[in-house]
Design an enzyme around this catalytic site. Structure first.
Site, PDB file in Angstrom:
ATOM      1  N   HIS A   1       0.808  -1.219   0.000  1.00 48.23           N
ATOM      2  CA  HIS A   1       0.000   0.000   0.000  1.00 48.23           C
ATOM      3  C   HIS A   1       0.844   1.273   0.000  1.00 48.23           C
ATOM      4  O   HIS A   1       0.296   2.379   0.083  1.00 48.23           O
ATOM      5  CB  HIS A   1      -0.901   0.013   1.245  1.00 48.23           C
ATOM      6  CG  HIS A   1      -2.278  -0.526   0.986  1.00 48.23           C
ATOM      7  ND1 HIS A   1      -2.565  -1.342  -0.075  1.00 48.23           N
ATOM      8  CD2 HIS A   1      -3.449  -0.370   1.655  1.00 48.23           C
ATOM      9  CE1 HIS A   1      -3.852  -1.663  -0.045  1.00 48.23           C
ATOM     10  NE2 HIS A   1      -4.410  -1.086   0.991  1.00 48.23           N
TER      11      HIS A   1
ATOM     12  N   TYR B   1      -5.194  10.062   7.134  1.00 43.52           N
ATOM     13  CA  TYR B   1      -4.084  10.661   6.393  1.00 43.52           C
ATOM     14  C   TYR B   1      -3.839  12.101   6.821  1.00 43.52           C
ATOM     15  O   TYR B   1      -2.730  12.608   6.703  1.00 43.52           O
ATOM     16  CB  TYR B   1      -4.365  10.610   4.879  1.00 43.52           C
ATOM     17  CG  TYR B   1      -4.368   9.211   4.331  1.00 43.52           C
ATOM     18  CD1 TYR B   1      -3.182   8.562   4.032  1.00 43.52           C
ATOM     19  CD2 TYR B   1      -5.555   8.526   4.136  1.00 43.52           C
ATOM     20  CE1 TYR B   1      -3.180   7.270   3.533  1.00 43.52           C
ATOM     21  CE2 TYR B   1      -5.565   7.236   3.641  1.00 43.52           C
ATOM     22  CZ  TYR B   1      -4.374   6.610   3.343  1.00 43.52           C
ATOM     23  OH  TYR B   1      -4.376   5.329   2.865  1.00 43.52           O
TER      24      TYR B   1
END
Length: 304
Positions: free
Chosen positions: A249, A284
């Site tokens: 990822h 994030y």
């Protein structure tokens, strides 16, 4: 005092080993954790689990968090494991008929903290992309694959799932098929599109087997697997000399973080990533907040 707690702990560990097939390391950790619990109960004059109350278990959990003269405070993961062991002991004892009530049922282990995604710096991403060079079919494929992953934020499974008809070179977009069969159309940057077109024109025809619609092909002409795609990324990172941990990822995490660092709205990033909830994407923003904090700490005259 008739101390039956060690006996109950031993029976529970035997149950885990024989009936549940628990790993040796798990059993060793539980034995240590429950040994500490047994000492705690003994110090309170409690010689049998039937004498233990929910308040005792709560106090034990509080002691784990705070530490004492004999033990330092436990990290969240160790605290959670210890409480899981204690809850398991009481649940087992209830099932065995040794106690009438599971007094530990309401004492929940702490929820695991949200782990920050590992994002690479822009220079490291560029180094990985540029580490794949050459005009042979596999090199063209590998460069196109990595460019697509970083440009679109696709999961590796979504990238290898691309079919030729999913690529729109006029609108500069690709159709990704995500979790639960959900589809999303995402833009693709010019460098990624150039690498993709070079592969489709000069690389894929040399790999293709009859009737294969997949964009990214293996050497036998079939669809490239997730494992092979992951190996492409890992090999490129090694060639680039990137020492940070690179996972399947990594480019997706970097895609999201770099967008937010560049000022993108979190809801836009949510759509691009294919997240069902903006809450999933907001992790994030923690990375971005950390970056801002570091800049402030090194730049603000009153930071120190």
């Amino acid at each position: 005092m008739n101390d039956r707690v060690p006996e109950r702990i031993s029976a529970y560990l035997d149950h885990l080993a024989v009936e549940r097939g628990a790993a040796r390391n798990t059993l060793s950790a539980y034995r240590r954790d429950l040994g500490r619990y047994a000492h705690f109960l003994a110090d309170r004059g409690l010689g049998d689990l039937i004498e233990v109350t929910e308040a005792d278990v709560v106090d034990f959990a509080g002691g784990l968090r705070e530490g004492d003269d004999d033990y330092p405070p436990l990290a969240q993961s160790s605290l959670a494991r210890t409480l899981i062991a204690v809850r398991g002991l009481h649940k087992f004892s209830l099932a065995e008929g040794s106690v009438a009530v599971n007094v530990a049922a309401a004492v929940k282990p702490p929820a695991p903290g949200r782990r920050l995604p590992k994002a690479l710096g822009v220079s490291d991403v560029v180094a990985i992309l540029e580490a794949v060079g050459g005009d042979d079919p596999r090199a063209l494929r590998d460069r196109a694959l990595l460019e697509v992953l970083y440009s679109t934020g696709a999961r590796i499974s979504e990238a290898v799932g691309l079919d030729v008809d999913d690529v729109d070179t006029v609108d500069r977009s690709v159709l990704l098929r995500g979790k639960g069969g959900k589809q999303r159309l995402v833009p693709i940057g010019r460098p990624a599109l150039a690498a993709l077109e070079a592969y489709l024109v000069r690389g894929r025809p040399a790999l293709i087997a009859r009737g294969t619609a997949a964009v990214f092909l293996n050497v036998r002409g079939g669809r490239l697997s997730r494992q092979s795609a992951w190996q492409v990324l890992r090999t490129a990172a090694e060639r680039a000399g990137v020492t940070a941990t690179v996972s399947p990822h990594t480019l997706r995490h970097s895609f999201a973080t770099h967008l937010l660092d560049g000022g993108a709205d979190v809801r836009v990033v949510q759509e691009l990533l294919g997240h069902a909830s903006v809450t999933t994407t907001q992790i994030y923003t923690m990375v971005t907040a950390n970056t801002l904090r570091e800049v402030w700490a090194t730049s603000h005259p009153r930071a120190r």
